[in-house]
Motif scaffolding. Sequence first.
Motif, short mmCIF file in Angstrom:
data_model
loop_
_atom_site.label_atom_id
_atom_site.label_comp_id
_atom_site.label_asym_id
_atom_site.label_seq_id
_atom_site.Cartn_x
_atom_site.Cartn_y
_atom_site.Cartn_z
N ALA B 26 0.81 -1.25 0.04
CA ALA B 26 0.13 -0.07 -0.05
C ALA B 26 0.73 1.24 0.17
O ALA B 26 0.53 2.30 -0.82
CB ALA B 26 -0.97 -0.13 1.40
N ALA B 27 1.80 1.34 0.80
CA ALA B 27 2.77 2.33 0.65
C ALA B 27 3.48 2.43 -0.47
O ALA B 27 3.65 3.91 -0.96
CB ALA B 27 3.89 1.94 1.90
N GLU B 28 3.96 1.40 -1.19
CA GLU B 28 4.47 1.65 -2.56
C GLU B 28 3.51 2.33 -3.47
O GLU B 28 3.98 3.12 -4.44
CB GLU B 28 4.83 0.38 -2.82
N ARG B 29 2.11 1.72 -3.27
CA ARG B 29 1.24 2.26 -4.36
C ARG B 29 1.00 3.69 -4.18
O ARG B 29 0.96 4.63 -4.89
CB ARG B 29 0.00 1.53 -4.13
N LYS B 30 1.29 3.92 -2.87
CA LYS B 30 0.81 5.60 -2.40
C LYS B 30 1.83 6.42 -2.87
O LYS B 30 1.59 7.41 -3.61
CB LYS B 30 0.81 5.42 -1.06
N ARG B 31 3.10 5.87 -2.73
CA ARG B 31 4.31 6.49 -3.32
C ARG B 31 4.40 6.73 -4.74
O ARG B 31 4.61 7.98 -4.94
CB ARG B 31 5.64 5.76 -2.87
N LYS B 32 3.97 5.88 -5.53
CA LYS B 32 3.78 5.85 -6.85
C LYS B 32 2.81 6.75 -7.48
O LYS B 32 3.10 7.80 -8.24
CB LYS B 32 3.78 4.20 -7.36
N ALA B 33 1.41 6.71 -6.52
CA ALA B 33 0.45 7.78 -6.95
C ALA B 33 0.99 9.20 -6.61
O ALA B 33 0.62 10.22 -7.62
CB ALA B 33 -0.60 7.48 -6.30
N LEU B 34 1.66 9.34 -5.71
CA LEU B 34 2.24 10.75 -5.14
C LEU B 34 3.39 11.03 -6.30
O LEU B 34 3.39 12.32 -6.28
CB LEU B 34 2.44 10.97 -3.93
N SER B 35 3.91 10.45 -6.78
CA SER B 35 5.21 10.62 -7.59
C SER B 35 4.64 11.02 -8.94
O SER B 35 5.32 11.79 -9.94
CB SER B 35 6.33 9.58 -7.77
N VAL B 36 3.42 10.87 -9.36
CA VAL B 36 2.89 11.15 -10.74
C VAL B 36 2.60 12.62 -10.65
O VAL B 36 1.44 12.90 -9.65
CB VAL B 36 1.63 10.25 -11.19
N VAL B 37 2.88 13.67 -11.17
CA VAL B 37 2.69 14.78 -11.32
C VAL B 37 1.93 15.08 -12.65
O VAL B 37 2.43 15.20 -13.75
CB VAL B 37 4.01 15.82 -11.23
N ASP B 38 0.76 15.68 -12.40
CA ASP B 38 -0.29 15.89 -13.46
C ASP B 38 0.51 17.13 -14.37
O ASP B 38 0.77 18.11 -13.69
CB ASP B 38 -1.77 16.10 -13.18
#
Lengths: 158, 369
Positions: B26-38
Amino acid sequence: MPRTDPTDNGGLFVGRRPGTAPVKYRALPKRGTRRRQRVDNGASVAILALMVFVCLLFFGPIPVAWLWIASRVQYGLDSVSLAIFVGFFGMLMTLLLGLRVLRRLDLTWILVRRAAGVDQREGVMTRVFAYSAVLAAILFSGWLLLFAGLGPTLAPGQ
Amino acid sequence: MGFLDYYKQFEGMPEEEVNARLREQAAERKRKALSVVDPIDLSITTWPEYPHPTVVNAITYTARRGLHRYLDRSAGELRSELAHRHGLPEERVVVGDGAAQLLSSAAYALMDQPLDELVTPWPSYGLYPVMAHRPRAHAVPVPGYGADAVLSAVNEHTRVVALCSPNDPTGEIVPAAELRRMLEALPERVVVLLDEALADFSDAQPLDAALELLDDFPRLLCFRSFSKAWGLAGLRVGYALGGPDSEPLLEQLAPELGVNELAQAGALEALRSTGHLVERRVERVRGERARLLMELRSRERVVVTPSQANFVWLEAAGIDGAELARRLDRAGVRVASGGSLGDPKRIRAAVHDGAATDRFLRALDGALA
């Protein structure tokens, strides 16, 4: 006890009924040949029989053995109190040791069942213990009624 | 594999270990989601935020009250509110489907001869040449900006001057004094259409400075919009203000069957209850614009013109606008390439907030490196 609280499951709510989750392995196990699985199946039956045997020991041989040891203590030391203490303490310790052995056998049985190709999730110790108690009660009743007899109680003086 | 190891591989993971793994995933998914900058879109000049809930509620209320009938074709309530706001009689205010519709209608109404010309500085808003073609007149784009540029192109066929202030895309304005000078110099037959859709963002003069000329120059029409600073582009509402005796012309500009009732409700509520929000928004843009202009001027390769709008108009030495826009786009910052706006060497980048400014500057530095 399996938990479904999201704070205990990485923030994920586990909607599954507790205790019904599939077994998660660190790495996918490599199963043996069909022959080995048949052998494992036989081994699991043998372990189950051993568990039944250990359970049956709780309801006869172990108490009898400690009663005998207690009588030896009373005879040797001429102390009833000490004999009662030794008998009960020894029996209790032996029972706890037996339960530990039973638990080890149960865990081994689970692994061997899985190796035999069965999706074995829970142990069988509780059920074995319960069935053994019933079996012991039947055996004891048979022995009491058929071999020892209720004569002295029902017909005093014979 | 040893005998015991064979059976140990069938041991399941304890619940704590399973949960720890789930937490890690879950932490990895969150980190990946946050690293995506629109990507950030600075290519359009409309306001990037959602309308205030009060405005949306007013529109919803009007929709529920009943859209099965015509309620107010003349937008009387909205006109009254606008007239009160600008200190003009209600008859000198007309509401339309955006300032663009009113401008286009004005050009159509005023240019009735094939040789009529519409003079506009260039580069400027792309609609002006187009709205000259509808009545089969001619558009005369004049390079440069300001009164002198316009006056140099005026001749006996000139009927309309379309002037955008602040100008899209250059951001320049025509000060009221210069506008007065131009109006005094123009022949009687020429009507000036002053497009002030971006006027809210200007801090060079009072917001209604040009409106003060209306009484002296009946040939001046001012156009305002709710699409920019008011953040209601989707409503398509704008209005025009005229001088004395402009009422007949203003009547011709209004849509035949009136402005959409929902749009009227939204614009009216915005005027009544979100004025302070617009002021704060405008102040924010002015501050960020000043900072952005200062930062851009400190870069050797960048040439930027002073802007009174909510965008900057700049060029970088050695690189054309389309290529610069492409490089910025690769860095996640979308800007308008100057090719379609009148100057292929430049780009137009909107001013939003501090974070957007920082991101634009970082992307620009990367693109010019």
